[in-house]
Design an enzyme around this catalytic site. Structure first.
Site, short mmCIF file in Angstrom:
data_model
loop_
_atom_site.label_atom_id
_atom_site.label_comp_id
_atom_site.label_asym_id
_atom_site.label_seq_id
_atom_site.Cartn_x
_atom_site.Cartn_y
_atom_site.Cartn_z
CE LYS A 13 7.63 23.57 33.01
NZ LYS A 13 7.30 22.47 31.87
NE ARG A 127 5.07 25.45 23.61
CZ ARG A 127 5.80 24.89 24.65
NH1 ARG A 127 5.21 25.23 25.97
NH2 ARG A 127 6.71 24.19 24.48
NE ARG A 161 9.49 26.94 23.04
CZ ARG A 161 9.44 26.19 24.27
NH1 ARG A 161 8.62 26.69 25.06
NH2 ARG A 161 10.31 25.09 24.66
P1 ADP Z 1 5.18 24.40 29.40
O1 ADP Z 1 5.40 25.70 30.07
O2 ADP Z 1 4.78 23.20 30.62
O3 ADP Z 1 5.88 23.62 28.50
P2 ADP Z 1 2.68 25.40 28.33
O4 ADP Z 1 2.12 26.43 29.32
O5 ADP Z 1 3.38 26.39 27.40
O6 ADP Z 1 3.46 24.32 29.02
O7 ADP Z 1 1.37 24.75 27.60
C1 ADP Z 1 1.62 24.17 26.58
C2 ADP Z 1 0.55 24.13 25.70
O8 ADP Z 1 -0.78 23.63 26.20
C3 ADP Z 1 0.12 25.86 25.49
O9 ADP Z 1 -0.26 26.04 23.93
C4 ADP Z 1 -1.02 25.96 26.32
O10 ADP Z 1 -2.08 26.83 25.83
C5 ADP Z 1 -1.71 24.69 26.34
N1 ADP Z 1 -2.22 24.36 27.79
C6 ADP Z 1 -1.80 24.78 28.78
N2 ADP Z 1 -2.57 24.28 30.01
C7 ADP Z 1 -3.52 23.65 29.28
C8 ADP Z 1 -4.60 22.85 30.03
N3 ADP Z 1 -4.67 22.82 31.46
N4 ADP Z 1 -5.39 22.25 29.24
C9 ADP Z 1 -5.22 22.43 27.70
N5 ADP Z 1 -4.35 23.01 27.22
C10 ADP Z 1 -3.44 23.65 28.01
P1 AMP Z 2 11.29 25.69 27.88
O1 AMP Z 2 11.07 26.76 27.45
O2 AMP Z 2 11.40 25.48 29.39
O3 AMP Z 2 10.47 24.44 27.22
O4 AMP Z 2 12.73 25.33 27.29
C1 AMP Z 2 13.19 25.13 26.15
C2 AMP Z 2 14.56 24.50 25.99
O5 AMP Z 2 15.65 25.34 26.78
C3 AMP Z 2 14.71 23.21 26.92
O6 AMP Z 2 14.27 21.90 25.85
C4 AMP Z 2 16.23 23.21 27.14
O7 AMP Z 2 17.00 23.09 25.86
C5 AMP Z 2 16.64 24.38 27.48
N1 AMP Z 2 16.32 24.77 28.96
C6 AMP Z 2 15.45 25.52 29.56
N2 AMP Z 2 15.63 25.64 30.85
C7 AMP Z 2 16.66 24.70 31.08
C8 AMP Z 2 17.14 24.49 32.30
N3 AMP Z 2 16.79 24.84 33.62
N4 AMP Z 2 18.41 23.62 32.09
C9 AMP Z 2 18.83 23.05 31.05
N5 AMP Z 2 18.32 23.42 29.80
C10 AMP Z 2 17.06 24.28 30.02
#
Ligand code: ADP
Ligand code: AMP
Length: 219
Positions: A13, A127, A161
């Site tokens: 995302k 990541r 993170r």
């Molecule tokens: P989310 O925001 O849904 O938690 P991220 O966008 O941070 O996920 O993606 C998680 C990890 O996977 C990042 O390190 C990113 O570079 C990698 N990634 C994202 N999309 C893909 C894909 N289509 N194929 C392989 N790796 C991906």
């Molecule tokens: P993310 O960056 O989206 O992976 O979110 C990291 C962390 O932030 C999650 O594991 C939750 O603890 C908190 N968080 C982010 N967005 C939300 C949401 N919409 N509702 C509740 N917790 C959230």
């Protein structure tokens, strides 16, 4: 264009929202980013959220709805926004509906990034991001073009993170399936849901998203 990217942690995302925002002049609204900024700044919200985020649980609906409400009232979102990581519960989805009604805005579409669970731990534990501009990377799937140098801003500082570890990932996935996955049904009923294959390489996912958005824009 106002949209939601839906999918489990690690689905892609943030990666897609970052690029989509740049390509289409939209604003990426990531509640995770906003909460991490609050934790770093040591605000009251940050102090409350910190322990919950460390375990991979969900921060209270009240807090995140308030954060999003404040953000949606700022002028830079007038051209459109991408919600990334919000809503995560049905209460948040209903809260968002109420908020958008009040602001006279509407959602154009909700896109579910469909991925197999087995890739998520790999994606999350690999990541990292640029400590200066926040550009996202992965140890294997999205390396900087020049090792150790950010493609976007040239910085050589990167960060990982604290919650991107295998133990927390399990809790985050459970929170996703318990609380967030029902939103897929909610938005299907709302007739706004589109699915995109999130297993494809990053560039192909981006092209598929563009295709959906072009279709929605033409409707
Ligand atoms: P989310 O925001 O849904 O938690 P991220 O966008 O941070 O996920 O993606 C998680 C990890 O996977 C990042 O390190 C990113 O570079 C990698 N990634 C994202 N999309 C893909 C894909 N289509 N194929 C392989 N790796 C991906
Ligand atoms: P993310 O960056 O989206 O992976 O979110 C990291 C962390 O932030 C999650 O594991 C939750 O603890 C908190 N968080 C982010 N967005 C939300 C949401 N919409 N509702 C509740 N917790 C959230």
């Amino acid at each position: 264009m106002n949209l939601i990217l839906l999918g489990p942690p690690g689905a892609g995302k943030g990666t897609q929202a970052q690029e989509l925002a740049r390509r289409r002049g939209l604003v990426q609204l990531s509640t995770g980013e906003m909460l991490r900024a609050a934790v770093k700044a040591g605000t009251e919200v940050g102090r409350e959220a910190k322990a919950i985020m460390e375990t991979g649980g969900l921060v209270s609906d009240e807090i995140v709805i308030r954060i999003i409400a404040d953000r949606l009232m700022q002028p830079d979102v007038a051209n459109g926004f991408i919600l990334d990581g919000f809503p995560r519960t049905l209460a948040q989805a209903v809260g968002l509906d109420t908020l958008l009604d009040r602001l006279g805005r509407k959602l154009d579409c909700v896109i579910e990034l469909k991925v197999d669970d087995k890739v998520l731990v790999d994606r999350i534990t690999g990541r990292f991001s640029c400590a200066k501009c926040g550009a996202g990377y992965h140890d294997i799937y999205q390396k900087p073009k020049k090792e150790g140098v950010c493609d976007s801003c040239g910085s050589t500082e990167f960060s990982r993170r604290a919650d991107d570890n295998p133990e927390t990932v399990r809790n985050r996935l459970m929170a996703y399936y318990r609380e967030t996955a029902p939103l897929i049904g909610y938005y299907f009923a709302y007739r706004k849901l589109h699915g995109v294959d999130g297993m494809a390489p990053i560039g192909e996912v981006a092209a598929a998203l563009d295709k959906v958005l072009n279709t929605v824009a033409g409707q």
